[in-house]
Design an enzyme around this catalytic site. Structure first.
Site, PDB file in Angstrom:
ATOM      1  N   LYS A  99      11.155  -1.991   0.753  1.00 19.53           N
ATOM      2  CA  LYS A  99      10.220  -2.055   1.872  1.00 19.53           C
ATOM      3  C   LYS A  99       9.755  -3.490   2.073  1.00 19.53           C
ATOM      4  CE  LYS A  99       7.269   1.776   3.045  1.00 19.53           C
ATOM      5  NZ  LYS A  99       6.000   2.423   2.699  1.00 19.53           N
TER       6      LYS A  99
HETATM    7  C1  E4P Z   1       4.688   4.863   4.486  1.00 22.61           C
HETATM    8  O1  E4P Z   1       5.750   4.284   4.549  1.00 22.61           O
HETATM    9  C2  E4P Z   1       3.393   4.198   4.732  1.00 22.61           C
HETATM   10  O2  E4P Z   1       3.160   3.229   3.760  1.00 22.61           O
HETATM   11  C3  E4P Z   1       2.303   5.218   4.770  1.00 22.61           C
HETATM   12  O3  E4P Z   1       2.738   6.298   5.583  1.00 22.61           O
HETATM   13  C4  E4P Z   1       0.969   4.689   5.241  1.00 22.61           C
HETATM   14  O4  E4P Z   1       0.097   5.772   5.431  1.00 22.61           O
HETATM   15  P1  E4P Z   1      -1.476   5.608   5.613  1.00 22.61           P
HETATM   16  O5  E4P Z   1      -1.718   5.010   6.958  1.00 22.61           O
HETATM   17  O6  E4P Z   1      -2.004   7.006   5.511  1.00 22.61           O
HETATM   18  O7  E4P Z   1      -1.946   4.734   4.505  1.00 22.61           O
END
Ligand code: E4P
Length: 274
Positions: free
Chosen positions: A98
């Site tokens: 990521k």
């Molecule tokens: C996933 O890839 C993201 O990091 C995650 O969905 C973020 O979610 P949040 O906005 O609930 O922290």
């Protein structure tokens, strides 16, 4: 639409995979922190390496697991991406790195393109990237052009942002209308984007126009209704918190129907199964 679990908690991930409908995992530093705190409270000890090993094994071959870098410069992110991939991809060949679309924390910083530069480099090295923190269609377009395997638009955080800017109080799990909220005859919007689901739909349209292979992982999902809408607009994948996946299978009338079927079952029918 594929379903990934948005979690770093192995107990939840194992349980969710046992249901047979989950095909991948997304983590981020916040989710790792939460999972480690949870296991520390339970008195379980492990090294971070051991933990990630278990996580990748739990997901298994063919089920991508996104692990995020924490650096912000080109060199740091590239180094960390390579370390994560080299250390862990051999286990089940399911590591995805990521990378934030733009790791800068201020508008006047000089590193806005570091994320894209790293994505390009990693794509050349055949290291799959999930481009994260995507809040606008243009960011998705740029990351697809750089060679990202996945882009993660944060649907829920756009809904949060629109409400915060308008001074509307809300709880994290609240539903936000896909067509946007109208206040004083103006639909709340962020540069024309009226909701998180609208963000995903816009990205979908752009990717289809140019036949990009990059898959859209709709992220930052808040409730089951939003999942349905993400499926309707054609998100390739939705990465969903454990609790929201559980909501998706529940309905009052299904519970009631089960109660009736159970109480109506006559002994002659039951005897067939003896
Ligand atoms: C996933 O890839 C993201 O990091 C995650 O969905 C973020 O979610 P949040 O906005 O609930 O922290």
């Amino acid at each position: 639409m594929k379903i990934f679990i948005d979690s770093a908690n192995i107990d939840d991930i194992q349980e969710a995979f046992s249901w047979g409908i989950v095909e991948g995992v997304t983590t981020n530093p916040t989710l790792i922190k939460k999972a480690v705190e949870y296991f520390k409270k339970k008195g379980t000890s492990f090294t971070m390496e051991e933990y990630i090993f278990r996580l990748l094994e739990t997901a298994g071959f063919g089920h991508p697991v996104s692990l995020e870098v924490v650096g912000t410069t080109y060199e740091e992110m590239l180094r960390e991406a390579r370390i994560l991939f080299e250390k862990f991809n051999g286990i089940k060949e399911n590591v995805v790195i990521k990378i934030p679309v733009n790791p800068e924390v201020s508008e006047d910083g000089g590193g806005h393109f570091n994320g894209l530069k790293v994505i390009k480099k990693l794509a050349e090295e055949n290291i799959p990237v999930n481009c994260t923190l995507v809040m606008a269609p243009n960011q998705a377009l740029l990351s697809a052009k750089a060679g990202a395997r996945y882009v993660s638009p944060f649907a829920g955080r756009i809904d949060d942002y629109l409400r915060v800017r308008a001074g509307i109080p809300f709880k994290k799990e609240d539903y936000y209308p896909v067509e946007g909220l109208t206040i004083n005859n103006i639909v709340l919007n962020d540069d024309g984007i009226v909701s998180g689901v609208d963000l995903v739909q816009n990205i979908k349209e752009i990717f289809e126009n140019y036949y990009f292979d990059t898959e859209i992982i709709a992220a930052s999902v808040r409730n089951a209704r939003q999942v349905r809408e993400l499926a309707q607009v054609g998100a390739d994948i939705a990465t969903i918190p454990f609790e929201v996946i559980k909501q998706m299978v529940q309905h009052y009338k299904t519970f009631e129907g089960m109660e009736n079927f159970i109480s109506d079952t006559i002994s002659e029918y039951r005897d067939i199964f003896k």
